[in-house]
Write an enzyme that holds these catalytic residues in place. Sequence first.
Site, PDB file in Angstrom:
ATOM      1  N   GLY A 188       1.629   2.779  -8.675  1.00  0.00           N
ATOM      2  CA  GLY A 188       0.399   3.137  -9.003  1.00  0.00           C
ATOM      3  C   GLY A 188       0.269   4.685  -9.546  1.00  0.00           C
ATOM      4  O   GLY A 188      -0.799   5.006  -9.921  1.00  0.00           O
ATOM      5  N   ARG A 189       1.168   5.565  -8.786  1.00  0.00           N
ATOM      6  CA  ARG A 189       1.002   6.869  -8.720  1.00  0.00           C
ATOM      7  C   ARG A 189       2.296   7.490  -8.922  1.00  0.00           C
ATOM      8  O   ARG A 189       2.406   8.548  -8.471  1.00  0.00           O
ATOM      9  CB  ARG A 189      -0.003   7.420  -7.875  1.00  0.00           C
ATOM     10  CG  ARG A 189       0.527   7.374  -6.502  1.00  0.00           C
ATOM     11  CD  ARG A 189      -0.395   7.985  -5.601  1.00  0.00           C
ATOM     12  NE  ARG A 189       0.037   7.770  -4.094  1.00  0.00           N
ATOM     13  CZ  ARG A 189       0.015   8.683  -3.275  1.00  0.00           C
ATOM     14  NH1 ARG A 189      -0.429   9.937  -3.480  1.00  0.00           N
ATOM     15  NH2 ARG A 189       0.435   8.558  -1.913  1.00  0.00           N
ATOM     16  N   ASP A 225       5.877  -3.847   0.893  1.00  0.00           N
ATOM     17  CA  ASP A 225       6.002  -3.026  -0.221  1.00  0.00           C
ATOM     18  C   ASP A 225       6.474  -1.472   0.154  1.00  0.00           C
ATOM     19  O   ASP A 225       6.804  -0.893  -0.496  1.00  0.00           O
ATOM     20  CB  ASP A 225       4.818  -2.831  -1.221  1.00  0.00           C
ATOM     21  CG  ASP A 225       3.643  -2.346  -0.436  1.00  0.00           C
ATOM     22  OD1 ASP A 225       3.159  -3.093   0.561  1.00  0.00           O
ATOM     23  OD2 ASP A 225       3.199  -1.209  -0.687  1.00  0.00           O
ATOM     24  N   ASN A 226       6.576  -1.320   1.613  1.00  0.00           N
ATOM     25  CA  ASN A 226       6.892   0.066   2.025  1.00  0.00           C
ATOM     26  C   ASN A 226       8.326  -0.180   2.915  1.00  0.00           C
ATOM     27  O   ASN A 226       8.620   0.442   3.665  1.00  0.00           O
ATOM     28  CB  ASN A 226       5.990   0.825   3.141  1.00  0.00           C
ATOM     29  CG  ASN A 226       4.677   1.121   2.098  1.00  0.00           C
ATOM     30  OD1 ASN A 226       4.678   1.225   0.867  1.00  0.00           O
ATOM     31  ND2 ASN A 226       3.625   1.246   2.950  1.00  0.00           N
ATOM     32  N   LYS A 234       5.829  11.575  -7.792  1.00  0.00           N
ATOM     33  CA  LYS A 234       4.970  10.875  -6.915  1.00  0.00           C
ATOM     34  C   LYS A 234       3.678  11.957  -7.016  1.00  0.00           C
ATOM     35  O   LYS A 234       3.739  13.104  -6.765  1.00  0.00           O
ATOM     36  CB  LYS A 234       5.360  10.893  -5.349  1.00  0.00           C
ATOM     37  CG  LYS A 234       4.369   9.807  -4.765  1.00  0.00           C
ATOM     38  CD  LYS A 234       4.985   9.720  -3.331  1.00  0.00           C
ATOM     39  CE  LYS A 234       4.088   8.837  -2.403  1.00  0.00           C
ATOM     40  NZ  LYS A 234       4.694   8.656  -1.039  1.00  0.00           N
ATOM     41  N   ASP A 236       8.010   6.190   2.034  1.00  0.00           N
ATOM     42  CA  ASP A 236       6.445   6.185   2.217  1.00  0.00           C
ATOM     43  C   ASP A 236       5.640   6.824   3.219  1.00  0.00           C
ATOM     44  O   ASP A 236       5.326   5.825   4.168  1.00  0.00           O
ATOM     45  CB  ASP A 236       5.698   4.702   1.755  1.00  0.00           C
ATOM     46  CG  ASP A 236       5.999   4.363   0.121  1.00  0.00           C
ATOM     47  OD1 ASP A 236       6.183   5.371  -0.820  1.00  0.00           O
ATOM     48  OD2 ASP A 236       5.845   3.290   0.089  1.00  0.00           O
ATOM     49  N   GLY A 277       3.148  -2.240  -7.518  1.00  0.00           N
ATOM     50  CA  GLY A 277       3.879  -1.462  -8.180  1.00  0.00           C
ATOM     51  C   GLY A 277       3.657   0.013  -8.185  1.00  0.00           C
ATOM     52  O   GLY A 277       2.756   0.377  -7.412  1.00  0.00           O
TER      53      GLY A 277
END
Length: 472
Positions: free
Chosen positions: A88-89, A244-245, A109, A254, A86
């Site tokens: 996270g930042r 996830d990227n 971000k 990313d 998820g």
Amino acid sequence: MTFAIPFDNSYARLPEAFYTRQDPQPVAAPHLLAFNEDLARLMGITPGEVTEMAQVFSGNDIPDGSLPLSQLYSGHQFGNYNPQLGDGRAVLLGETIGTDGLRRDIQLKGSGRTPYSRGGDGRAWLGPVLREYVVSEAMHALGIPTTRALAAVETGEQVFRETALPGAVLTRVASSHLRVGTFQVFAARGQTENLKQLTRYAIERHYPQADGPMGLLRAVSEAQARLIAQWMSVGFIHGVMNTDNCSIAGETIDYGPCAFMDAYHPSTVYSSIDRMGRYAYSNQADIAVWNMAQFATALIQQMDSRDAGVEEATEIVHAMPGLLQSEWLTRFRAKLGFQQQEDGDQAMIADLLTRMAENQADFTNTFRALGSPAARDQFLDPQAFDAWQDGWTDRAAWEEDTAATLSASNPSVIPRNHRIEQMIGTAVAGEHALFHRLNAVLSAPFADHPDDADLTRPPSESEVVQATFCGT
């Protein structure tokens, strides 16, 4: 003139199982470093006062129409499945529909902790923010699908990694932030209805011509094949091709430990966390296929006929290496100045790349110089190039306008690692001239830049960047 963003937030209308409502965490003293006016105009955003935009793009002020949230996803990281990742930042402020009719996400971000931070501070320091701004915009100028940078803001606060560093927030724009991992999390949890709804949403948003889950798999596989071939053609190494990227929109997403090669070698790795070379330059095509196999596994979970789904998914994934090879060959033919297709082209390309690897030839400068005496100067042994050039000259004679194809297919300038590091170093010291200069020159990568020839130079021995680092 009042700052305004015309939000139309489709993702926020999905069930709350897909995200967590989350405001950005305020920062002490935001200062706007960069604002992408061309992108803002395309998105229908009305600029405002600098101080006003600094407040919004730092997360201090929530603009009208925004519905901030952090997205849920999971993913395979270096081949190992992590059941919950998820944002996270990061916080998704919302979406706009631009003057070109395209829907785009606006995401902050480095905007602070979220429920997915896993113990992290949710912040970003200035270096990775400026790297992503420069490199993502350079990728866009190269014609490669990518997320983009709308703004960069210094926070007036420090973040702590190995030492105290200036904090910053990047405003990232994407066709969406849907990832392979977004599908994996619902498949792994057995949440079939959520998976079905996500699939319908993804098809409607990105691939309206796709017919069901397998149609989506086919469309994403084709988009990934095109994307990876484009990466390879400019010597780009993503560095962390976890699921996830992996954007289902077929965009580069990313920009962590990413890098562009200087001297060509197929096994080149820069990422400090890729100790086994899983995501080396030459492995990127195979990893794209692997990622699509994970995507297929997730999509199949929603199908009434699993056996039929497995059969069709297997056919799609097994066809992907051929797609990748075809896309790669098209790109590299053009890099040799060829528009026509001839049987010996692949062998000629492979021969050149082998000679480049053996002679530490600069990837970008060698291809840019083809057709001029400067090409042989890139080789430790120029005769190695001479032996290849005779065959290329004969083959190029069959083409109508080799010079034009070469010029349009081979950039003169890329975001070289040593220049990015220099830019970060000067920015940390409070000087941003190199940041702005890089953005200006890299916006026209296929033009000649005689006044900025230093930016086309490979690194000296003392300037070589041995490792790149993730921004977290």
